[in-house]
Design a protein around this motif. Structure first.
Motif, mmCIF file in Angstrom:
data_model
loop_
_atom_site.group_PDB
_atom_site.id
_atom_site.type_symbol
_atom_site.label_atom_id
_atom_site.label_comp_id
_atom_site.label_asym_id
_atom_site.label_seq_id
_atom_site.Cartn_x
_atom_site.Cartn_y
_atom_site.Cartn_z
ATOM 1 N N SER A 143 0.857 -1.191 0.000
ATOM 2 C CA SER A 143 0.000 0.000 0.000
ATOM 3 C C SER A 143 0.889 1.235 0.000
ATOM 4 N N THR A 179 -12.299 -3.922 -9.389
ATOM 5 C CA THR A 179 -12.579 -5.037 -8.479
ATOM 6 C C THR A 179 -13.662 -4.639 -7.479
ATOM 7 N N ARG A 197 -14.692 -2.329 1.460
ATOM 8 C CA ARG A 197 -14.088 -1.167 2.132
ATOM 9 C C ARG A 197 -14.975 0.037 1.837
ATOM 10 N N TYR A 225 -13.748 1.165 -7.606
ATOM 11 C CA TYR A 225 -14.146 -0.164 -7.112
ATOM 12 C C TYR A 225 -15.648 -0.340 -7.360
ATOM 13 N N GLU A 268 -10.798 -14.386 -7.825
ATOM 14 C CA GLU A 268 -9.951 -14.428 -6.624
ATOM 15 C C GLU A 268 -10.562 -13.477 -5.617
ATOM 16 N N LYS A 281 -11.909 -7.976 -0.727
ATOM 17 C CA LYS A 281 -11.667 -7.488 -2.079
ATOM 18 C C LYS A 281 -11.701 -8.700 -3.001
ATOM 19 N N ASP A 334 -3.334 -7.051 -4.303
ATOM 20 C CA ASP A 334 -2.259 -7.080 -3.306
ATOM 21 C C ASP A 334 -1.410 -8.333 -3.489
ATOM 22 N N ARG A 377 -1.114 11.043 1.790
ATOM 23 C CA ARG A 377 -2.378 10.682 1.164
ATOM 24 C C ARG A 377 -3.544 10.864 2.143
ATOM 25 N N ARG A 405 -0.584 -0.993 7.715
ATOM 26 C CA ARG A 405 -0.131 -1.014 6.314
ATOM 27 C C ARG A 405 1.382 -1.037 6.221
HETATM 28 N N1 LIG Z 1 -6.318 -9.669 -3.471
HETATM 29 C C1 LIG Z 1 -6.924 -8.579 -3.966
HETATM 30 N N2 LIG Z 1 -6.415 -7.354 -3.690
HETATM 31 C C2 LIG Z 1 -7.072 -6.289 -4.212
HETATM 32 C C3 LIG Z 1 -8.226 -6.390 -5.012
HETATM 33 N N3 LIG Z 1 -8.612 -5.125 -5.365
HETATM 34 C C4 LIG Z 1 -7.722 -4.260 -4.810
HETATM 35 N N4 LIG Z 1 -6.795 -4.970 -4.123
HETATM 36 C C5 LIG Z 1 -5.649 -4.481 -3.376
HETATM 37 O O1 LIG Z 1 -6.021 -4.218 -2.047
HETATM 38 C C6 LIG Z 1 -5.032 -3.363 -1.476
HETATM 39 C C7 LIG Z 1 -5.721 -2.303 -0.664
HETATM 40 O O2 LIG Z 1 -6.410 -1.485 -1.556
HETATM 41 P P1 LIG Z 1 -7.034 -0.113 -0.987
HETATM 42 O O3 LIG Z 1 -7.958 -0.443 0.128
HETATM 43 O O4 LIG Z 1 -7.586 0.608 -2.178
HETATM 44 O O5 LIG Z 1 -5.813 0.609 -0.332
HETATM 45 P P2 LIG Z 1 -4.506 1.233 -0.995
HETATM 46 O O6 LIG Z 1 -3.733 0.138 -1.669
HETATM 47 O O7 LIG Z 1 -3.795 1.784 0.195
HETATM 48 O O8 LIG Z 1 -4.959 2.281 -1.969
HETATM 49 C C8 LIG Z 1 -4.247 -2.783 -2.661
HETATM 50 O O9 LIG Z 1 -3.001 -3.452 -2.740
HETATM 51 C C9 LIG Z 1 -5.087 -3.165 -3.873
HETATM 52 O O10 LIG Z 1 -4.291 -3.353 -5.024
HETATM 53 C C10 LIG Z 1 -8.729 -7.700 -5.274
HETATM 54 O O11 LIG Z 1 -9.736 -7.898 -5.964
HETATM 55 N N5 LIG Z 1 -8.054 -8.755 -4.739
#
Ligand SMILES: Nc1nc2c(ncn2[C@@H]2O[C@H](COP(=O)(O)OP(=O)(O)O)[C@@H](O)[C@H]2O)c(=O)[nH]1
Ligand SMILES: Nc1ncnc2c1ncn2[C@@H]1O[C@H](COP(=O)(O)OP(=O)(O)O)[C@@H](O)[C@H]1O
Length: 238
Positions: free
Chosen positions: A54, A77, A81, A93, A112, A121, A143, A177, A188
């Motif tokens: 993150s 995706t 959240r 999202y 997934e 997610k 992630d 941010r 994080r």
């Molecule tokens: N495993 C997985 N990770 C996801 C998905 N969509 C988003 N992420 C990841 O979830 C993590 C957290 O996303 P977010 O809550 O937007 O926080 P940010 O990464 O700090 O902007 C990030 O690494 C995203 O890439 C998904 O469908 N599956």
């Protein structure tokens, strides 16, 4: 040997003196009709996973690619959240309730899914299938644990790990941010430390240098271009 003039221009294309039609007529007179079928099929559409801790700049990189008109399909995706200020449902999202997410799992609609920093997610399967079927390269921004799952499901995907120059730079970006309260920030950062140790699960690593977002976009596009020139194409079965 290129003419002196073309040498001066560097590698200017050598112009034909005769038209293509004229040349083909001459060939016909020799009773030889060359095959017109292309030597090679168009390259197979690719699945490109962009992952990393993150705060490294995954979202910023994808937004910049969209601004520059990079012709990938960027998968939207689903998440439970809460929406951040400025985030748009269906663009950043699909913001869904826990019940809706459980239903997506129940119906097998997700390629997934994972719990990421305490929220669900998941990747809508049909969206990926349709994008690939339309011939588009597909970008999954997920992630590190999600990347490991996708590597099992789609071994031919391309796995790119995005990182900042240092942990300090990463923390500064997260603080700047202002999307997380201090306690969530700590989670994080602790998670980022663990995720950095999983770099060798990826095919490529791109350092998203401070103030050099366009360089990051250029590098990712260069990786994809090179992958499209592979003799043994990464054919995706999904
Ligand atoms: N495993 C997985 N990770 C996801 C998905 N969509 C988003 N992420 C990841 O979830 C993590 C957290 O996303 P977010 O809550 O937007 O926080 P940010 O990464 O700090 O902007 C990030 O690494 C995203 O890439 C998904 O469908 N599956
Ligand atoms: N190359 C960069 N230089 C400086 N700041 C950046 C760069 N890339 C991203 N940022 C900033 O860092 C913060 C985290 O980026 P973000 O895209 O949200 O990361 P991620 O999606 O990986 O969590 C954002 O405020 C973003 O504007």
């Amino acid at each position: 040997m290129p003419s002196k003039q073309s040498q001066q221009k560097g590698c200017a294309p050598v112009r034909r003196n005769m038209s293509k039609e004229h040349l083909l007529q001459e060939l016909e007179a020799l009773d030889f009709a060359p095959d017109r079928e292309p030597y090679l099929p168009p390259p197979s559409p690719l699945v490109i996973v962009i992952s990393g801790p993150s705060g490294v700049g995954k979202d910023a990189t994808i937004k910049r690619m969209q601004e520059l008109g990079v012709p990938f399909h960027f998968v939207v995706t689903a998440t439970t959240r809460p929406r951040r200020p400025g985030e748009v449902h269906g663009k950043d999202y699909f913001f869904v309730s826990l019940e809706e997410f459980a239903e997506m799992i129940e119906k097998g609609e997700l390629l997934e899914y994972a719990v990421v920093y305490g929220d669900y997610k998941g990747i809508p399967k049909q969206q990926v299938r349709e994008a690939l079927a339309s011939g588009k390269d597909v970008v999954l921004r997920i992630d590190v644990q999600g990347a490991a799952t996708i590597r099992k499901i789609i071994p031919n995907a391309i796995f790119i790990f995005l990182t900042a120059e240092s942990e300090e730079e990463l923390v500064l970006r997260l603080m700047e941010r202002k999307t997380e309260p201090p306690d969530k920030l700590k989670l994080r950062i602790a998670t980022a430390r663990q995720e950095m140790k999983r770099l060798d699960e990826f095919d490529y690593v791109v350092v998203n240098r401070d103030g050099a977002l366009d360089e990051t976009v250029h590098r990712i596009c260069a990786i994809v271009e090179a992958e499209k020139c592979r003799v043994r194409q990464r054919v995706i079965e999904l």
